[in-house]
Every structure is written in structure tokens, then in C-alpha cells.
Scaffold this active site. Structure first.
Site, PDB file in Angstrom:
ATOM      1  N   ASN A 185       0.723  -1.146   0.075  1.00  0.00           N
ATOM      2  CA  ASN A 185       0.056   0.051  -0.091  1.00  0.00           C
ATOM      3  C   ASN A 185       0.868   1.232   0.160  1.00  0.00           C
ATOM      4  OD1 ASN A 185      -3.065   0.909   0.282  1.00  0.00           O
ATOM      5  ND2 ASN A 185      -1.809   2.420   1.679  1.00  0.00           N
ATOM      6  N   ASP A 186       1.450   1.433   1.005  1.00  0.00           N
ATOM      7  CA  ASP A 186       2.346   2.840   1.256  1.00  0.00           C
ATOM      8  C   ASP A 186       3.479   2.822   0.131  1.00  0.00           C
ATOM      9  OD1 ASP A 186       0.822   3.212   3.640  1.00  0.00           O
ATOM     10  OD2 ASP A 186       2.412   2.111   4.739  1.00  0.00           O
ATOM     11  N   VAL A 187       4.137   2.004  -0.223  1.00  0.00           N
ATOM     12  CA  VAL A 187       5.144   1.787  -1.092  1.00  0.00           C
ATOM     13  C   VAL A 187       4.713   2.253  -2.539  1.00  0.00           C
ATOM     14  CG1 VAL A 187       6.680   0.298   0.188  1.00  0.00           C
ATOM     15  CG2 VAL A 187       5.297  -0.610  -1.483  1.00  0.00           C
TER      16      VAL A 187
END
Length: 457
Positions: free
Chosen positions: A383-385
Site C-alpha cells: 500500500n504505502d510503497v
């Protein structure tokens, strides 16, 4: 009477030190990491045996008994730990190493008549205690024994400053007087400093702090080598401290952050939040059959693995899906972000377990230009990456973090368990774009359904 002469002792320590250096060299690549671990373990064994053969040891039965107890406890834990819990194990190792160095320094204080040796003792006490307590907090956060959100309270910077000033004052007195009560106080202050240092850190920043504490442990061990007059401890501790520092800087750079910002960002609201709030914004969901059609008739597919893949233990199914697509003449690669998962190399090791060829694992700098040529980007548990907020939202806690350019692919498919945000605690606007579809469920189960549908095409 020692069984080894000083010359042979020094020679064996040199061999062990060379093995440690070769181990670090081996750990720099997934291809050689296993061999590097074995070389490092052999170096440690040589060092331990050399101590027994060269030093005038007392209470040898107690020492051997302690080693036996440690082996009985550690071996099954290390063999049984899941890949998703590896950062917690590293945190535990950090803490044990720092705590052991601090206790050794405290015991050696009564034998230290030289102020310079006492200076090494107070350094080991303080840094070892910080590493021990801080590692305990990071373990609790990652194990979700406590909240992963930053823990702050009014006056925290003042309390932290007061603890550090008191520690410096106590250390100065111990150096000049050798006071044992003040040394114990310094140990307590170090524990408090370690807790206060890590409490404000939240979300995705915790693994970076683990790496930093690893460097602290290395420095404490190096200083304890000065206290004990053991050259091998100095060398080993210095290697750990240096490599931990380099890794910390590399991880921070991969997230577009400064180490100081990670440690003290929560004081001004800048640390990642670790929120678990579920978004209610509408998204386009898909079935396994729909995803299979997208993949099965593509020419180029890029799979982006993340922590969700590790949690579901879906790496073997992902590898099988890649093989099934390649059998249809489709080009498949895996895009690896430096901090995907919970630690550097997490995804590399995970996919290596599933025998994914190293040539198919492409690092961020290599794969990012290729997303524009990809028909489908399949994001599995990340998600964050891949969150565009790192580039577009200046107020985001991950702003400036280099990301995988998944949004450049013609179609993006997310395999997610729910709409909960990633470890950084922020929404991913890419989930709501028209080219994005979501397949909800456990990553392993979803991959198995997609695999079955691809084979049925």
C-alpha cells in the site's frame, strides 16, 4: 593456565574478524546471504572457543549452563519464527545484545581504575540500556502488544531533555569517582531514555528505528570490548555499528525521510500515524475471473508484493501464478521496493523461498520506467510503497518517499483484505482511480482463485 599463547589467540581473533567481514559481504545479496550467515556463525564459534582456550575463566560450569539454556530457548524460536515476525526477532536480538553489554560494563566497574576505561563503561551502560529498552518498545509495537501509533504526552521533549542531562551528569561523576550507585542510576536513566526515544515513533518508521538500535547495540558491544580488553568484540561491535548506521540511512532515504525527522517527527506531528480507520469511499471491485482475464490476455504484467503477501504466506501461489502467465507467453516481473514489508530484503527473501528467479526480482530504480509498458500492475498486499501521496500531498507523512510508479500501468489491480490503510496510516488515492480495481480477501486465497481462473482460460 591458558591453552593458547597470545600469538595464537590474536591469530584466531583475526580469522574470526575476517569471517565477520566476509559474512557482511555475503549478506549484501540474496544469492549469497545464506552462505554469509554460515560464515558469520563460524566466526562467532571461533571467537567463543578462543575465549575458552585463552582466558582464565571462573565458574565455567555456570557459563556452559547459560549457553545451554540460551541454545534451548533460542533455537526453536529462531527456526519457528514467521517471516512476518522477523523484525520483532531482530528487535529482540538488538535488545539482548545491548542489555548484555550494559550488564557486563556494570560488573566491570569495580575493576576499572583507569578513568578512560570508566569512560568506556559509562558509554556502554548508557547506549546498551537505550538499545535494550528501545528494542523492547519496538518489539511491542510490531507485535501489536501496544498501539503502533506515536505515543506522546505534554512535556515529552522536556522530560527527554531532563533525562539526558541527568544521564550526562551521572556519567561524568562515574568516570571520575567510579560510584556504583550512580552507575546503576545511569543504567536506569538509559532505560528511560530508550523508552522515551521510541514511544513517539509510529507506523512504518518502527523498522527504521530497529535498524538504528542495532547500530547502538554494535557501538555498545565495541565499547565493552574496550572495557574487557577484547579486540574481537571491538571489531565485531564496530562492524555492527557501521552496518546498522548505513542500513538506517539507506532505509530512511528509501522513505524520503531524515533520521532525525523519524525520531522526533511525532513532537511536531510528522511521524507516521499507524491509523486503522477504514475508508468508506466507493471503489471498483472485481472478481477473480475478471482479474484472470486482465492478466491472461496481457503482454506485460508486473507483480508488486507487500506485507500482506507475507502475512498470508502466499509467495508460493504468487510464484505459481507467474509461471502460469509466462507459459502463456506473458512477460512477468516482480517489483521490489527497498522497504516493502517490514525490513530491507523482506520481499527478496520471501520470494526466494518460493524459488522465484533472482532475475525476475527488479529493484525500484530498474522497474519504475517499465510500469509505462505494463498492461497490468498486480499489487499484492502493498500500500504505502505505491501511494501517490508520497509525490502529490505535501502534508502527508510519507511525502518525499520514493515509490513504485504503479499508477503508470494501463490497469492496476489491488489484492487487499480490507480498505484499512497501510502501516503509515494514510489512504491511498490510487485505489479510487478509474484504472484501478480491487479483489478483496486473503492474499493467498485470492491468488489461488486467480490462478485457477487463469488456468481455465
Amino acid at each position: 593456565m591458558s591453552l593458547l599463547s597470545p600469538v595464537w589467540t590474536s591469530l584466531l581473533y583475526l580469522v574470526a574478524a575476517v569471517f565477520f567481514i566476509l559474512a557482511l559481504r555475503g549478506l549484501s545479496s540474496p544469492r549469497t546471504a545464506r552462505r554469509g550467515n554460515l560464515i558469520g556463525a563460524l566466526g562467532a564459534l571461533i571467537g567463543v572457543v578462543t575465549v575458552f582456550l585463552s582466558a582464565q575463566l571462573e565458574n565455567v560450569p555456570w557459563i556452559l549452563g547459560s549457553i545451554a539454556v540460551g541454545t534451548v530457548v533460542a533455537a526453536p524460536v529462531a527456526r519457528g519464527v514467521k517471516m512476518t515476525q522477523m523484525p520483532q526477532l531482530v528487535a529482540a536480538f538488538n535488545g539482548v545484545g545491548g542489555g548484555a553489554a550494559a550488564l557486563v560494563a556494570l560488573l566491570e566497574l569495580s575493576h576499572a581504575g583507569d578513568p578512560w576505561v570508566r569512560l568506556a563503561i559509562v558509554f556502554t551502560l548508557l547506549v546498551g540500556a537505550v538499545s535494550f529498552a528501545g528494542s523492547g518498545v519496538t518489539f511491542a509495537k510490531l507485535q501489536e502488544l501496544m498501539t503502533t501509533r506515536p505515543v506522546v504526552f505534554r512535556g515529552l521533549p522536556v522530560v527527554m531533555a531532563a533525562v539526558l542531562l541527568a544521564a550526562v551528569a551521572a556519567a561524568a561523576v562515574v568516570v571520575f569517582t567510579g560510584s556504583l550507585p550512580l552507575a546503576v542510576l545511569l543504567l536506569v536513566l538509559g532505560l528511560a531514555a530508550g523508552i522515551l526515544l521510541v514511544l513517539p515513533v509510529g507506523g512504518a518508521d518502527v523498522p527504521i528505528v530497529i535498524s538504528l538500535l542495532n547500530a547502538f547495540t554494535g557501538l555498545a558491544v565495541a565499547a565493552s570490548g574496550v572495557v574487557l580488553g577484547n579486540v574481537l568484540l571491538v571489531v565485531a561491535g564496530t562492524l555492527v555499528g557501521a552496518s546498522g548506521t548505513i542500513l538506517t540511512r539507506a532505509m530512511a532515504a528509501a522513505m524520503g525521510r531524515r533520521v532525525a525527522g523519524i525520531l522526533f517527527g511525532a513532537f511536531r506531528g510528522g511521524s507516521t500515524a499507524g491509523s486503522t480507520a477504514v475508508s468508506e469511499r466507493p471503489v471498483r471491485s472485481s472478481s477473480a475471473e475478471d482479474v484472470a482475464v486482465l492478466l491472461g490476455y496481457a503482454q506485460r504484467v508486473i507483480i508488486v508484493p507487500g506485507y500482506g503477501l507475507a502475512v498470508a504466506q502466499g509467495q508460493h501461489t504468487a510464484a505459481e501464478l507467474a509461471l502460469a502467465l509466462e507459459s502463456r507467453g506473458i512477460e512477468v516481473d516482480f517489483a521490489i521496493h527497498p522497504v516493502a514489508g517490514r525490513m530491507p530484503g523482506h520481499m527478496n527473501v520471501l520470494l526466494a523461498e518460493a524459488n522465484v528467479p533472482y532475475e525476475s526480482l527488479k529493484e525500484m530504480g530498474e522497474i519504475n520506467p517499465e510500469f509505462k509498458t505494463a498492461d497490468v500492475a498486480l499489487v499484492v498486499g502493498a500500500n504505502d510503497v505505491v501511494n501517490p501521496a508520497a509525490k502529490t500531498s505535501s502534508g502527508s507523512p510519507i511525502y518525499g518517499m520514493p515509490i513504485l510508479e504503479v499508477a503508470d500501468a494501463r490497469q492496476v489491480v489491488f489484492l487487499k483484505r480490507s480498505m484499512r490503510p497501510g502501516f503509515a496510516g494514510i489512504e491511498n488515492d490510487l485505489l479510487y482511480e478509474p484504472q484501478t480495481s480491487l479483489l478483496f480477501g486473503d492474499a493467498k486465497d485470492s491468488l489461488a482463485q486467480v490462478l485457477g481462473a487463469v488456468k481455465a482460460l
